[in-house]
Design a protein around this motif. Structure first.
Motif, PDB file in Angstrom:
ATOM      1  N   SER A  40       0.814  -1.216   0.000  1.00  0.00           N
ATOM      2  CA  SER A  40       0.000   0.000   0.000  1.00  0.00           C
ATOM      3  C   SER A  40       0.847   1.264   0.000  1.00  0.00           C
ATOM      4  CB  SER A  40      -0.929   0.005   1.222  1.00  0.00           C
ATOM      5  OG  SER A  40      -0.169   0.145   2.423  1.00  0.00           O
ATOM      6  N   GLY A  41       2.173   1.095   0.097  1.00  0.00           N
ATOM      7  CA  GLY A  41       3.069   2.245   0.143  1.00  0.00           C
ATOM      8  C   GLY A  41       3.365   2.731   1.537  1.00  0.00           C
ATOM      9  N   LYS A  42       2.827   2.063   2.558  1.00  0.00           N
ATOM     10  CA  LYS A  42       3.098   2.472   3.937  1.00  0.00           C
ATOM     11  C   LYS A  42       4.562   2.248   4.269  1.00  0.00           C
ATOM     12  CE  LYS A  42       1.664   1.804   8.755  1.00  0.00           C
ATOM     13  NZ  LYS A  42       0.693   1.159   9.679  1.00  0.00           N
ATOM     14  N   GLU A  43       5.159   3.219   4.926  1.00  0.00           N
ATOM     15  CA  GLU A  43       6.576   3.168   5.277  1.00  0.00           C
ATOM     16  C   GLU A  43       6.751   2.703   6.722  1.00  0.00           C
ATOM     17  OE1 GLU A  43       9.401   6.454   4.034  1.00  0.00           O
ATOM     18  OE2 GLU A  43       9.428   6.758   6.211  1.00  0.00           O
ATOM     19  N   TYR A  44       7.742   1.843   6.933  1.00  0.00           N
ATOM     20  CA  TYR A  44       8.053   1.328   8.267  1.00  0.00           C
ATOM     21  C   TYR A  44       9.520   1.586   8.595  1.00  0.00           C
ATOM     22  CZ  TYR A  44       3.761  -1.445   7.654  1.00  0.00           C
ATOM     23  OH  TYR A  44       2.475  -1.848   7.430  1.00  0.00           O
ATOM     24  N   ILE A  45       9.784   1.922   9.837  1.00  0.00           N
ATOM     25  CA  ILE A  45      11.157   1.950  10.338  1.00  0.00           C
ATOM     26  C   ILE A  45      11.465   0.568  10.891  1.00  0.00           C
ATOM     27  CG2 ILE A  45      12.688   2.886  12.120  1.00  0.00           C
ATOM     28  CD1 ILE A  45      11.351   5.557  11.709  1.00  0.00           C
ATOM     29  N   ASP A  46      12.589   0.016  10.475  1.00  0.00           N
ATOM     30  CA  ASP A  46      12.927  -1.372  10.804  1.00  0.00           C
ATOM     31  C   ASP A  46      13.853  -1.432  12.017  1.00  0.00           C
ATOM     32  OD1 ASP A  46      13.468  -4.028  10.868  1.00  0.00           O
ATOM     33  OD2 ASP A  46      14.449  -4.134   8.913  1.00  0.00           O
ATOM     34  N   PHE A  47      13.282  -1.811  13.163  1.00  0.00           N
ATOM     35  CA  PHE A  47      14.060  -2.072  14.381  1.00  0.00           C
ATOM     36  C   PHE A  47      14.150  -3.586  14.615  1.00  0.00           C
ATOM     37  CE2 PHE A  47      14.021   1.918  17.319  1.00  0.00           C
ATOM     38  CZ  PHE A  47      14.608   2.670  16.316  1.00  0.00           C
ATOM     39  N   PHE A  48      14.060  -4.341  13.533  1.00  0.00           N
ATOM     40  CA  PHE A  48      14.105  -5.801  13.580  1.00  0.00           C
ATOM     41  C   PHE A  48      15.366  -6.318  12.891  1.00  0.00           C
ATOM     42  CE2 PHE A  48      12.446  -9.756  11.337  1.00  0.00           C
ATOM     43  CZ  PHE A  48      12.578 -10.587  12.423  1.00  0.00           C
ATOM     44  N   ILE A 381       8.791  -1.636  13.113  1.00  0.00           N
ATOM     45  CA  ILE A 381       8.888  -3.092  13.161  1.00  0.00           C
ATOM     46  C   ILE A 381       9.874  -3.498  14.244  1.00  0.00           C
ATOM     47  CG2 ILE A 381       9.484  -5.176  11.870  1.00  0.00           C
ATOM     48  CD1 ILE A 381       8.874  -3.602   9.309  1.00  0.00           C
ATOM     49  N   MET A 382       9.409  -4.234  15.227  1.00  0.00           N
ATOM     50  CA  MET A 382      10.280  -4.809  16.251  1.00  0.00           C
ATOM     51  C   MET A 382       9.626  -6.080  16.763  1.00  0.00           C
ATOM     52  SD  MET A 382       9.781  -2.313  19.560  1.00  0.00           S
ATOM     53  CE  MET A 382       8.231  -2.282  20.476  1.00  0.00           C
ATOM     54  N   GLU A 383      10.422  -6.937  17.392  1.00  0.00           N
ATOM     55  CA  GLU A 383       9.883  -8.207  17.871  1.00  0.00           C
ATOM     56  C   GLU A 383      10.044  -8.336  19.370  1.00  0.00           C
ATOM     57  OE1 GLU A 383      11.734 -11.886  16.799  1.00  0.00           O
ATOM     58  OE2 GLU A 383      13.752 -11.051  16.767  1.00  0.00           O
ATOM     59  N   THR A 384       9.522  -9.430  19.895  1.00  0.00           N
ATOM     60  CA  THR A 384       9.662  -9.729  21.315  1.00  0.00           C
ATOM     61  C   THR A 384      10.616 -10.903  21.505  1.00  0.00           C
ATOM     62  OG1 THR A 384       7.724 -11.181  21.226  1.00  0.00           O
ATOM     63  CG2 THR A 384       7.362  -8.883  21.896  1.00  0.00           C
ATOM     64  N   ALA A 385      11.092 -11.061  22.738  1.00  0.00           N
ATOM     65  CA  ALA A 385      12.027 -12.138  23.072  1.00  0.00           C
ATOM     66  C   ALA A 385      11.772 -12.580  24.500  1.00  0.00           C
ATOM     67  CB  ALA A 385      13.472 -11.653  22.908  1.00  0.00           C
ATOM     68  N   GLY A 386      12.466 -13.656  24.900  1.00  0.00           N
ATOM     69  CA  GLY A 386      12.313 -14.191  26.241  1.00  0.00           C
ATOM     70  C   GLY A 386      11.409 -15.401  26.248  1.00  0.00           C
ATOM     71  N   PRO A 387      11.503 -16.233  27.287  1.00  0.00           N
ATOM     72  CA  PRO A 387      10.714 -17.468  27.338  1.00  0.00           C
ATOM     73  C   PRO A 387       9.208 -17.237  27.311  1.00  0.00           C
ATOM     74  CG  PRO A 387      11.843 -17.039  29.433  1.00  0.00           C
ATOM     75  CD  PRO A 387      12.413 -16.102  28.443  1.00  0.00           C
ATOM     76  N   SER A 388       8.761 -16.056  27.742  1.00  0.00           N
ATOM     77  CA  SER A 388       7.333 -15.736  27.713  1.00  0.00           C
ATOM     78  C   SER A 388       7.064 -14.509  26.849  1.00  0.00           C
ATOM     79  CB  SER A 388       6.814 -15.505  29.144  1.00  0.00           C
ATOM     80  OG  SER A 388       7.028 -16.622  29.971  1.00  0.00           O
ATOM     81  N   ASP A 389       7.984 -14.208  25.936  1.00  0.00           N
ATOM     82  CA  ASP A 389       7.872 -13.005  25.095  1.00  0.00           C
ATOM     83  C   ASP A 389       7.671 -11.758  25.943  1.00  0.00           C
ATOM     84  OD1 ASP A 389       8.241 -14.122  22.535  1.00  0.00           O
ATOM     85  OD2 ASP A 389       6.190 -14.884  22.538  1.00  0.00           O
ATOM     86  N   GLU A 390       8.420 -11.690  27.029  1.00  0.00           N
ATOM     87  CA  GLU A 390       8.250 -10.594  27.981  1.00  0.00           C
ATOM     88  C   GLU A 390       9.141  -9.391  27.699  1.00  0.00           C
ATOM     89  OE1 GLU A 390      11.426 -13.316  29.804  1.00  0.00           O
ATOM     90  OE2 GLU A 390       9.677 -13.467  28.501  1.00  0.00           O
ATOM     91  N   VAL A 391       9.971  -9.471  26.661  1.00  0.00           N
ATOM     92  CA  VAL A 391      10.894  -8.397  26.316  1.00  0.00           C
ATOM     93  C   VAL A 391      10.576  -7.894  24.910  1.00  0.00           C
ATOM     94  CG1 VAL A 391      13.317  -7.744  26.012  1.00  0.00           C
ATOM     95  CG2 VAL A 391      12.701  -9.480  27.711  1.00  0.00           C
TER      96      VAL A 391
END
Length: 429
Positions: A40-48, A381-391
């Motif tokens: 759609s042309g939407k721009e994202y900053i990539d923190f992934f 754009i960023m993701e989660t981490a940790g055994p319970s996705d707590e970060v």
């Protein structure tokens, strides 16, 4: 008219194992530097940054130029481990630019193109060298999804995917796993020292200096030096898995440089190719390079496109300018994250990490994931981490501009504020 992809095609035809498409439900079409764009042309900053595979951002101009030039010249693409000019150039440049200036003497092995490949080769070689079978790994460590790599991975969900018992490994507590007061290495060494502990002297100890998937847990340099000392005293090989934390992600090319240690085996993948092309290295101290020819191999261990881009990427390490930039901007990142924890006590947050490998841990169930989802809706754009996705974790490109970094941090704060502040009640009064 712009083509619009039906997102249902992925749920209809692709396996249920798909993961990131669920977190980032859009069709990406273009990427450059620290930015991505969807249909759609939407721009994202990539923190992934491709989970750490794109430390230099997307489509780096120099790497792209060298790769296109090589392809157009009909250069060799696939060669297994035959001799090619790009391989020779990479080996020489890597030795001269990375190893020699750091007084490091290692043989370079090309085990196959992924992080799991390099870990598997490291475990096999350690067992071959020592004649022992067991490996010591650490709580919350992540080393890959193949059987050997899974055996030294801590995450119970991922381990269950093996479908068989994962044996010949012992898990010990990582630095500060229990508390700040408990010396986890005193605990480890007691097991080695006591013949009644049930723990045999292992072939190797494998660790990440900063655990990525495990929750952005950074081991203290003192702790790392103690691990090395234990390895030397007990004749145990030290394997550092630098697949995610290496290649500048924590501030220096190797994540362990400031600790002053010299691992026996080093695992590299992800950003070592520079461009996101599959590539992995296993660095071996020469005295341990006792492989028989072909004893460990892989069809795609001769990725010449990756040799070309990896050599171009080494230009970033000819002087100290990139390291200085990472240090300066990482100070900004951690200052900002500490400010967020103070400003939004609802997070109950704890700042974690090192360099451009940073995050905030929140014990509130689901909150980190909610913040990441809100950030995506706002163009980050960023993701989660940790055994319970707590970060929720920040992995910007090492080459990101100050403006790009600030814009990403602004979106992050807005996402946190939206997630932790009470929503206004809307009535139809």
């Amino acid at each position: 008219m712009t083509h619009k992809t039906d997102m249902n095609i992925f749920s209809q035809l692709e396996s249920e194992v798909r993961s990131y498409v669920r977190s980032f439900p859009t069709v990406f079409t273009k990427a450059k530097g620290h930015k991505m764009w969807d249909e759609s042309g939407k721009e994202y900053i990539d923190f992934f940054s491709g989970a750490g595979a794109l430390n230099y951002g997307h489509n780096d101009p120099l790497m792209k130029e060298k790769l296109v030039e090589y392809i157009l010249s009909d250069g060799i693409t696939h060669s297994l481990d035959m001799a090619t000019a790009p391989k020779a150039v990479f080996l020489e440049e890597f030795n001269n630019t990375i190893l020699k200036p750091r007084d490091m003497n290692y043989k370079v092995m090309f085990p196959g193109p992924t992080g799991a490949n390099t870990v598997e080769s490291a475990l096999k070689l350690a067992r071959k060298v020592t004649g022992r079978t067991d490996i010591i790994s650490f709580t919350n460590g992540f080393h890959g999804m193949t059987i050997g790599a899974l055996s030294v991975t801590g995450n119970s969900f991922k381990r269950k995917g093996a479908g068989i018992p994962l044996t010949n490994t012992v898990t010990m507590p990582f630095d500060n796993f229990v508390s700040d007061e408990l010396d986890t290495l005193e605990y480890l060494e007691r097991f080695l020292d006591d013949g009644g502990s049930g723990v045999a002297i292992p072939a190797a100890i494998i660790l990440e200096t900063v655990q990525g998937e495990g929750g952005i847990n950074a081991a203290r340099y003192e702790w790392l030096r103690k691990v090395e000392d234990i390895c030397r005293r007990w004749d145990i090989l030290l394997i550092v898995d630098d697949v995610q934390a290496g290649v500048g992600r924590t501030g220096t090319f190797f994540s362990f440089e400031k600790a002053g240690i010299k691992p026996d085996i080093i695992c590299l993948s992800k950003s070592i190719s520079g461009y996101g092309t599959p590539f992995a290295l296993t660095l071996i101290k020469p005295e341990y390079d006792i492989w028989a020819p072909g004893e460990h191999n892989g069809t795609f261990r001769g990725n010449n496109h990756a040799f070309v881009t990896a050599t171009a990427a080494l230009s970033y390490w000819k002087d100290g300018s990139l390291e200085q930039k990472i240090e300066r901007q990482s100070e900004r990142i951690f200052s900002f994250l500490n400010g967020l924890v103070e400003k939004y006590p609802e997070l109950e947050g704890e700042v974690r990490g090192r360099g451009f490998m940073a995050g905030i841990c929140s014990p509130k169930e689901g909150l980190a994931g909610e913040i990441a989802a809100e950030a995506f809706s706002r163009g980050l754009i960023m993701e989660t981490a940790g055994p319970s996705d707590e970060v929720f974790k920040l992995f910007p490109a090492l080459t990101i501009s100050d403006e790009g970094l600030e814009e990403g941090l602004r979106i992050l704060e807005a996402s946190i504020e939206s997630s932790v502040k009470p929503k206004e009640l809307v009535t139809n009064a």
